[in-house]
Design a protein around this motif. Structure first.
Motif, PDB file in Angstrom:
ATOM      1  N   SER A   1      19.157  59.224 -15.247  1.00  0.00           N
ATOM      2  CA  SER A   1      18.030  58.409 -15.715  1.00  0.00           C
ATOM      3  C   SER A   1      16.732  59.166 -15.498  1.00  0.00           C
ATOM      4  CB  SER A   1      18.028  57.080 -14.970  1.00  0.00           C
ATOM      5  OG  SER A   1      17.663  57.296 -13.629  1.00  0.00           O
TER       6      SER A   1
ATOM      7  N   ASP B   1      16.872  50.545 -19.077  1.00  0.00           N
ATOM      8  CA  ASP B   1      16.807  49.486 -18.078  1.00  0.00           C
ATOM      9  C   ASP B   1      16.886  48.109 -18.728  1.00  0.00           C
ATOM     10  OD1 ASP B   1      16.562  51.480 -16.290  1.00  0.00           O
ATOM     11  OD2 ASP B   1      14.384  51.322 -16.065  1.00  0.00           O
TER      12      ASP B   1
ATOM     13  N   HIS C   1      19.496  48.944  -8.457  1.00  0.00           N
ATOM     14  CA  HIS C   1      19.330  49.277  -9.873  1.00  0.00           C
ATOM     15  C   HIS C   1      20.411  50.262 -10.376  1.00  0.00           C
ATOM     16  CE1 HIS C   1      16.933  50.047 -13.515  1.00  0.00           C
ATOM     17  NE2 HIS C   1      17.206  51.327 -13.346  1.00  0.00           N
TER      18      HIS C   1
ATOM     19  N   HIS D   1      23.236  50.120 -13.402  1.00  0.00           N
ATOM     20  CA  HIS D   1      23.557  51.087 -14.464  1.00  0.00           C
ATOM     21  C   HIS D   1      25.069  51.323 -14.555  1.00  0.00           C
ATOM     22  CE1 HIS D   1      19.861  52.311 -16.335  1.00  0.00           C
ATOM     23  NE2 HIS D   1      19.266  52.594 -15.196  1.00  0.00           N
TER      24      HIS D   1
HETATM   25 ZN    ZN Z   1      17.258  52.874 -14.855  1.00  0.00          ZN
END
Ligand code: ZN
Ligand code: KG4
Length: 397
Positions: free
Chosen positions: A151, A363, A120, A124
């Motif tokens: 984040s 996200d 993940h 980003h």
């Molecule tokens: Zn995130």
């Protein structure tokens, strides 16, 4: 090749279908269809993301969004609609991650296509090259590059000496920057997610201070101008209420680890300082009104941004960084962007600064698809057996 990309690491269900071509720094993407379903309203009543609820929502949303996205992309009747599936496997909330993994494993089996797990945070990083619709190409960038990832779950500085090579050189020792924003918002009884709300109040306070400064400097016309651009009654009242002169000194909050010799961060002490400040004000029967909240929000935001920018500056200098990437939910913060731009300008730096498009700061599955495709063409995970893919809540870069 056609790629299906799915993101379910937290409280957003994202599905994107792309057409992707080319190698690494010339890879091109055409978004055929993209969908994003936010659970923010559902979790807001709990003041944070509730993992089992997130899981249930993803399970409910995935088949609906999938059907809709396939239709939008014109692929619903194709025998083999895509050539590759990519899915976020971590870091994030494991029950939420599993929903995407289980869903994509079934699809990979049904259509006999490879399934690739994606980090993940790597997603980003790639969000700065992506667009939310249409086509885009990965540009040539100069290395070494540095990514500040901020984040709700992470705050880290990642050194990249080349494409897809990551070295975490610093990270938070406790709370993430976004988490601190969310917790401070809760202390001030602001709605979830707190980051945007704290940031909005902080901006209002800055405008208010500007107004007061102009008025004090004997420039009423400018003051009037500022009054006009401020939003209506609420702000107007703020400027009449003048407790700030008495309160400003005690408003100073700490900048934890700003001058520590490494590239690590800490935001838990700052959050506790806000907690004590609010407790003391309440004990003194001082009403925590909108004006006071905006002052606390402003000082808190200044403290977070100052620390992030200071450490980033040190890392840019130490590693002679040519490209600086700032990404993750907190990269939507206007003050952070402004101060990062200012830091590079003040140091006459030639470093290129990249922030994501506002729509891709949070996200989404577009960024996961981009990272997944680049990993795929590098063949790094050639021997990956998709059956073994697991959710890894603490997956590292
Ligand atoms: Zn995130
Ligand atoms: O990347 P993200 O959408 O989800 C995670 O992977 O965690 O980041 C969400 C975080 C939340 O903590 C949210 O409050 C924060 O990003 N955030 C902001 C702003 N917009 C979102 N923080 C500060 N200022 C903002 N404008």
């Amino acid at each position: 090749m056609i790629i299906l990309s799915i993101e379910t690491s937290c409280d957003e269900t994202g599905i994107t279908i792309f057409k992707a071509t080319g190698q690494q720094n010339k890879a091109s993407f055409e978004i055929l269809a993209t969908s994003l379903s936010s659970q923010v309203k559902i979790h807001a009543q709990y003041g944070g993301v509730f993992p089992s609820l997130a899981k249930r929502e993803h399970q409910k949303n995935l088949p609906i969004l999938f059907k809709r996205t396939m239709k939008k992309a014109g692929l619903e009747n194709k025998k083999k609609p895509f050539d590759l599936i990519v899915v976020t496997s971590g870091p994030g909330l494991e029950p939420a991650l599993w929903t995407g993994i289980v869903f994509t494993k079934e699809l990979a089996e049904k259509y006999t296509v490879p399934l690739l797990p994606v980090n993940h945070m790597e997603g980003h990083i790639f969000s700065v090259f992506a667009k939310n619709k249409g086509t885009f190409t990965i540009p040539k960038i100069n290395f070494p590059a540095l990514s500040l990832l901020v984040s709700g779950g992470h705050t880290e500085l990642v050194l990249m000496r080349d494409w897809l090579q990551y070295e975490v050189i610093g990270q938070t020792l406790d709370d993430a920057a976004g988490e601190a924003f969310d917790k401070v918002a809760r202390m001030m009884e602001l709605p979830y997610p707190g980051g945007p709300e704290v940031s909005r109040l902080a901006e209002e306070f800055r405008k208010f201070v500007n107004l007061r400064t102009f008025a004090q400097a004997g420039e009423p016309s400018k003051a009037n101008f500022h009054q006009k651009i401020m939003r209506g009654e609420k702000i107007h009242k703020l400027s009449e209420h003048d407790s700030s002169n008495i309160l400003s000194e005690r408003m100073t909050l700490p900048r934890p680890m700003k001058y520590s010799k490494n590239f690590d961060f800490s935001f838990s002490g700052l959050k506790t300082a806000v907690l004590y400040l609010i407790r003391d004000l309440k004990e003194e029967n001082i009403k925590i009104d909108e004006k006071l909240k905006s002052e606390i929000a402003c000082e808190f935001e200044n403290a977070v941004v100052e620390t992030l920018v200071h450490k980033t500056k040190k890392a840019v200098e130490k590693y002679s960084i040519k490209t600086l990437i700032v990404a993750g939910g907190v990269s939507a913060n206007k003050h952070l962007k402004k101060e990062m731009q200012k830091m590079l300008k003040d140091t006459n730096s030639k470093t290129t600064l990249l922030f994501p498009d506002k729509k891709l700061t949070g996200d989404n599955s577009v960024m996961i698809g981009v990272a997944g495709y680049l990993e795929y063409i590098k063949n790094k995970t050639k021997s990956m057996n998709s059956k073994n893919i697991q959710a890894e809540g603490n997956l590292k870069l």
